[in-house]
Design a protein around this motif. Structure first.
Motif, PDB file in Angstrom:
ATOM      1  N   THR A 506       0.852  -1.185   0.000  1.00  0.00           N
ATOM      2  CA  THR A 506       0.000   0.000   0.000  1.00  0.00           C
ATOM      3  C   THR A 506       0.888   1.235   0.000  1.00  0.00           C
ATOM      4  N   ASN A 507       0.273   2.409   0.043  1.00  0.00           N
ATOM      5  CA  ASN A 507       1.011   3.612  -0.288  1.00  0.00           C
ATOM      6  C   ASN A 507       0.707   4.761   0.664  1.00  0.00           C
ATOM      7  N   PHE A 508       1.750   5.498   1.019  1.00  0.00           N
ATOM      8  CA  PHE A 508       1.585   6.785   1.702  1.00  0.00           C
ATOM      9  C   PHE A 508       1.755   7.888   0.674  1.00  0.00           C
ATOM     10  N   SER A 509       0.792   8.797   0.651  1.00  0.00           N
ATOM     11  CA  SER A 509       0.971   9.998  -0.159  1.00  0.00           C
ATOM     12  C   SER A 509       0.607  11.198   0.696  1.00  0.00           C
ATOM     13  N   THR A 510       1.364  12.270   0.529  1.00  0.00           N
ATOM     14  CA  THR A 510       1.125  13.481   1.309  1.00  0.00           C
ATOM     15  C   THR A 510      -0.284  13.998   1.080  1.00  0.00           C
ATOM     16  N   ALA A 511      -0.729  13.996  -0.179  1.00  0.00           N
ATOM     17  CA  ALA A 511      -2.054  14.530  -0.492  1.00  0.00           C
ATOM     18  C   ALA A 511      -3.150  13.700   0.173  1.00  0.00           C
ATOM     19  N   ALA A 512      -3.003  12.381   0.144  1.00  0.00           N
ATOM     20  CA  ALA A 512      -4.023  11.521   0.753  1.00  0.00           C
ATOM     21  C   ALA A 512      -4.058  11.698   2.262  1.00  0.00           C
ATOM     22  N   TYR A 513      -2.883  11.824   2.880  1.00  0.00           N
ATOM     23  CA  TYR A 513      -2.829  12.030   4.330  1.00  0.00           C
ATOM     24  C   TYR A 513      -3.502  13.345   4.705  1.00  0.00           C
ATOM     25  N   GLU A 514      -3.164  14.419   4.004  1.00  0.00           N
ATOM     26  CA  GLU A 514      -3.746  15.721   4.335  1.00  0.00           C
ATOM     27  C   GLU A 514      -5.253  15.734   4.090  1.00  0.00           C
ATOM     28  N   ALA A 515      -5.697  15.043   3.035  1.00  0.00           N
ATOM     29  CA  ALA A 515      -7.135  14.977   2.756  1.00  0.00           C
ATOM     30  C   ALA A 515      -7.865  14.215   3.850  1.00  0.00           C
ATOM     31  N   LEU A 516      -7.259  13.130   4.347  1.00  0.00           N
ATOM     32  CA  LEU A 516      -7.908  12.363   5.416  1.00  0.00           C
ATOM     33  C   LEU A 516      -8.041  13.204   6.689  1.00  0.00           C
ATOM     34  N   VAL A 517      -6.996  13.930   7.039  1.00  0.00           N
ATOM     35  CA  VAL A 517      -7.071  14.767   8.239  1.00  0.00           C
ATOM     36  C   VAL A 517      -8.146  15.837   8.051  1.00  0.00           C
ATOM     37  N   ARG A 518      -8.116  16.494   6.903  1.00  0.00           N
ATOM     38  CA  ARG A 518      -9.038  17.615   6.647  1.00  0.00           C
ATOM     39  C   ARG A 518     -10.495  17.144   6.526  1.00  0.00           C
ATOM     40  N   ASP A 519     -10.723  16.125   5.724  1.00  0.00           N
ATOM     41  CA  ASP A 519     -12.101  15.758   5.389  1.00  0.00           C
ATOM     42  C   ASP A 519     -12.710  14.745   6.349  1.00  0.00           C
ATOM     43  N   THR A 520     -11.892  13.811   6.839  1.00  0.00           N
ATOM     44  CA  THR A 520     -12.432  12.744   7.690  1.00  0.00           C
ATOM     45  C   THR A 520     -12.323  13.091   9.172  1.00  0.00           C
ATOM     46  N   LEU A 521     -11.091  13.296   9.644  1.00  0.00           N
ATOM     47  CA  LEU A 521     -10.902  13.484  11.083  1.00  0.00           C
ATOM     48  C   LEU A 521     -11.419  14.838  11.562  1.00  0.00           C
ATOM     49  N   VAL A 522     -11.153  15.894  10.793  1.00  0.00           N
ATOM     50  CA  VAL A 522     -11.657  17.219  11.181  1.00  0.00           C
ATOM     51  C   VAL A 522     -13.055  17.437  10.614  1.00  0.00           C
ATOM     52  N   GLY A 523     -13.194  17.213   9.307  1.00  0.00           N
ATOM     53  CA  GLY A 523     -14.448  17.547   8.637  1.00  0.00           C
ATOM     54  C   GLY A 523     -15.625  16.675   9.022  1.00  0.00           C
ATOM     55  N   THR A 524     -15.398  15.450   9.443  1.00  0.00           N
ATOM     56  CA  THR A 524     -16.496  14.544   9.798  1.00  0.00           C
ATOM     57  C   THR A 524     -16.505  14.234  11.297  1.00  0.00           C
ATOM     58  N   TRP A 525     -15.432  13.621  11.808  1.00  0.00           N
ATOM     59  CA  TRP A 525     -15.415  13.215  13.216  1.00  0.00           C
ATOM     60  C   TRP A 525     -15.565  14.420  14.143  1.00  0.00           C
ATOM     61  N   GLN A 526     -14.657  15.387  13.989  1.00  0.00           N
ATOM     62  CA  GLN A 526     -14.651  16.525  14.909  1.00  0.00           C
ATOM     63  C   GLN A 526     -15.895  17.389  14.737  1.00  0.00           C
ATOM     64  N   THR A 527     -16.348  17.541  13.507  1.00  0.00           N
ATOM     65  CA  THR A 527     -17.551  18.343  13.262  1.00  0.00           C
ATOM     66  C   THR A 527     -18.766  17.714  13.934  1.00  0.00           C
TER      67      THR A 527
END
Length: 689
Positions: A506-527
């Motif tokens: 599998t793969n680490f990409s900077t864009a995917a990591y930043e998108a997960l933090v922004r959209d999932t952890l902050v944008g969904t969980w925290q919201t």
């Protein structure tokens, strides 16, 4: 028992079945599971007489049938999922589906038993899901991650595999009440340490000490708790113990000095192995270093490399001979197969073993001419100037770690006397699979013939960076210290869990990591959590309400939460451990809660206040489940969420979905659990987030 026969029974035209009598007469009809068996017919279920010879044992096995043993002659021990129990005539034992079981004859006469077995689909499914069966019980559990080679620090490729996996496994088991410890250390005596020392113009011991400390710091930044971190070069008693272990191997006769071919640098005359030689793998033809191919997982003997290249000079290596301590590995396929029957061994490792033992022979050198490492205690003129191979040392190092940990805990655990009660769990990359799951079991059998190690293996593949393999030489890496900090560690742990290379690269990409933090952890969980806190404050003064009226949708959501708990428990349990599935279940739990909240939101401003109280109570139950379920993967987030819910730090794994006690003070509104990375931030730069 039956009553008197009805003399008129034949008026109905029915025949009374004959009584079935089977007497064990010592005649064995076939071999099965390593013992003699004789079939019993006509019972309506599978049945056999079984015989275990004195000193013998059945092969470890498990199956989907329910099975019963009745001991009729002899004495022995029954080992069920690693727990030993004495058996003698009159003992009856019932095995649930999928329980591992072995019958050992400890007496001097035949151990004879009757076995009956039958399929029950419902019972098999219950057993497959059983928390009791999946529990490791009261045995000490030693979870081992490979000791990193101290020739550099750890990057995300390292952290994503064995170290994060072992940490989450231990955290979950401790929440289940199991005594589990994480053991690793520093692989000081690797040849790669000496190569790094040459490149950095310092001595190997100083290089090992420097990078060992850096590695320990990075593990701590990742919130990977290590209960025993063994540093060999600091401990003289470690060296003594390793030499004694190697002497056991020599004393067994399995390891002995043998002359064989080797490669030498044509200019310097230096002996070449591991880091000092490379070429094409004799099995898969891929590029490989000396002694091990990372691509196919098979060992090489260096002399079988195609187009070997020396790292010590530009000259083509020359072929010569040398006497080394060697192990004829090809003589031990049965040892490895028997070992692989005993614990959890993924198909990938069993297939690797089958490939290795398909070779007609494999004489494996276990000592090498070198100036860095520990010399054997044995003095043999032909092997002077040689050191114990670091991969032999690996197998001892885990036992030594157990002993050292035991000394601190007041437990009498000894590396020289491994206990049958120990449960060992290895997390490793596939590129180390041969050493852990093939070589080590053979060494253990030679050193400790009476010990059958109960080891589970959890293996990962390579983790890529932007589609290519992590490479320190090319500077293609994201180092742990570059991305880890108090505000980012849980986000990193969650992303690595959700993309962990389980069964595939599998793969680490900077864009995917930043998108997960922004959209999932902050944008969904925290919201969602922030919104729940605001609604709770506006309507219930920040205190958990008691549930009111329940609609069918409410009870359905409670059932949905129960399903998430079951799936999350299965994803973190020993048989099916998968951080990718666990991360997916955590996100699924939040998405379920968001949908439920949105679906029920029209009730908020109506006269259906009793129904709305139930909605809030159920959302708080989901948040409570999230706090507990996230603890193995995201310990800081789980602790903060638990405190915000008035629960404290989650310490126990939930057995069911629970509502928050009515009146509990909740402080969710305004909490910042995750912080998105700044748009200009680059994880490949030295800046810490």
């Amino acid at each position: 028992m039956s009553g008197p026969r009805d003399e008129g029974g034949d008026d109905h035209g029915e025949e009374v079945p004959d009584v079935i009598i089977s007497v064990y007469d010592g005649n064995i009809q076939y071999e099965g599971f390593g013992i003699g068996l004789a079939g019993v017919q006509g019972l309506g279920v599978g049945a056999d007489w079984g015989r275990v010879l004195p000193g013998g044992r059945s092969l470890s096995h498990r199956h989907d049938e329910t099975e019963m043993f009745v001991i009729v002659q002899g004495r022995g021990e029954l080992v069920v999922d690693g727990v030993r129990r004495p058996v003698s005539p009159g003992t009856l034992a019932l095995f649930e589906p999928f329980e591992t079981h072995v019958l050992e004859n400890t007496g001097d006469t035949d151990l004879v038993f009757l076995t009956q077995y039958w399929r029950d689909a419902d019972r098999a499914l219950v057993s497959a899901r059983s928390a009791d069966r999946l529990s490791l019980g009261r045995r000490p559990v030693f979870v081992c991650s490979p000791p990193p080679t101290p020739n550099g620090d750890l990057h995300l490729g390292h952290l994503s595999g064995p170290y994060l996996g072992a940490d989450a496994y231990v955290r979950f088991q401790r929440m289940r009440g199991v005594e589990a410890w994480h053991i690793t250390g520093s692989d000081d005596h690797q040849s790669y340490v000496q190569a790094a020392a040459r490149a950095e113009n310092r001595d190997p011991e100083g290089t090992a000490a420097h990078y060992s400390a850096e590695i320990a710091d990075t593990l701590a930044l990742m919130d990977i708790r290590v209960d025993q971190y063994t540093v060999p070069h600091r401990d003289e008693s470690y060296r003594t113990g390793l030499r004694e272990y190697f002497s056991r191997l020599v004393g067994s006769g399995a390891v002995a000095p043998r002359e064989g071919q080797a490669l030498f640098d044509a200019e310097t005359g230096e002996y070449l192995y591991e880091v000092d030689v490379s070429g094409a793998c004799p099995t898969c033809a891929g590029p490989t270093g000396g002694n091990m191919c990372e691509r196919c997982g098979e060992p090489n003997t260096v002399t079988d490399l195609t187009g070997p290249v020396s790292a010590r000079s530009a000259a083509e290596p020359r072929l010569g001979t040398v006497t080394r301590y060697s192990l004829p590995l090809h003589e031990f396929p049965g040892t490895v197969v028997d070992h692989h029957r005993h614990g959890r061994v993924p198909a990938r490792l069993r297939e690797l073993a089958a490939r290795v033992f398909a070779r007609p022979s494999l004489d494996l050198p276990v000592s090498h001419p070198a100036s860095w490492g520990l010399a054997p205690a044995e003095r043999h003129e032909a092997t002077e100037g040689q050191v114990i191979w670091a991969w032999v040392e690996l197998s001892y190092g885990f036992l030594r770690g157990i002993q050292t940990l035991g000394g601190r805990l007041g437990r009498n655990w000894r590396a020289a006397e491994p206990d049958q009660d120990w449960k060992i769990v290895h997390f490793l990359g596939f590129d180390n699979g041969f050493y852990h799951s093939v070589l080590a079991p053979v060494l253990y059998k030679a050193a400790f013939p009476g010990w059958q190690p109960d080891i589970d293996y959890h293996v990962n593949e390579f983790y890529l960076l932007e589609g290519a393999k992590f490479s320190t030489s090319r500077g293609h890496a994201v180092w742990g210290k570059e991305i880890l900090g108090p505000d980012s560690v849980d986000a990193v742990r969650y992303f690595l869990s959700s993309t962990r290379p389980e069964g595939e690269q599998t793969n680490f990409s900077t864009a995917a990591y930043e998108a997960l933090v922004r959209d999932t952890l902050v944008g969904t969980w925290q919201t969602w959590l922030d919104g729940l806190g605001e609604r709770l404050g506006g309507r219930y003064e920040g205190r958990a309400p008691d549930a009111g009226n329940w609609t069918p949708e409410h009870s359905a959501f409670l059932g949905l939460l129960g399903g998430r708990l079951s799936a999350l428990t299965a994803a973190l349990s020993p048989d099916g451990f998968s951080l990718r599935r666990a991360a997916a279940e955590l996100n699924g739990l939040v998405e379920d809660a968001v949908r439920f909240s949105r679906q029920e939101s029209p009730l908020a401003a109506t006269e259906w206040s009793d129904d709305n109280r139930t909605v809030i109570a159920l959302e708080l139950a989901a948040a409570r489940l999230l706090a507990h379920g996230a603890a193995p993967l995201m310990p800081r987030f789980a602790a903060r969420l638990g405190k915000a819910l008035g629960l404290g730090i989650p310490a126990h794994w939930p057995g069911t979905v629970e509502l928050l006690p009515p009146g509990t003070q909740v402080d969710l509104a305004g909490q910042v659990f995750f912080t998105p990375r700044a748009a200009e931030s680059d994880p490949a730069s030295p800046a810490r987030p």
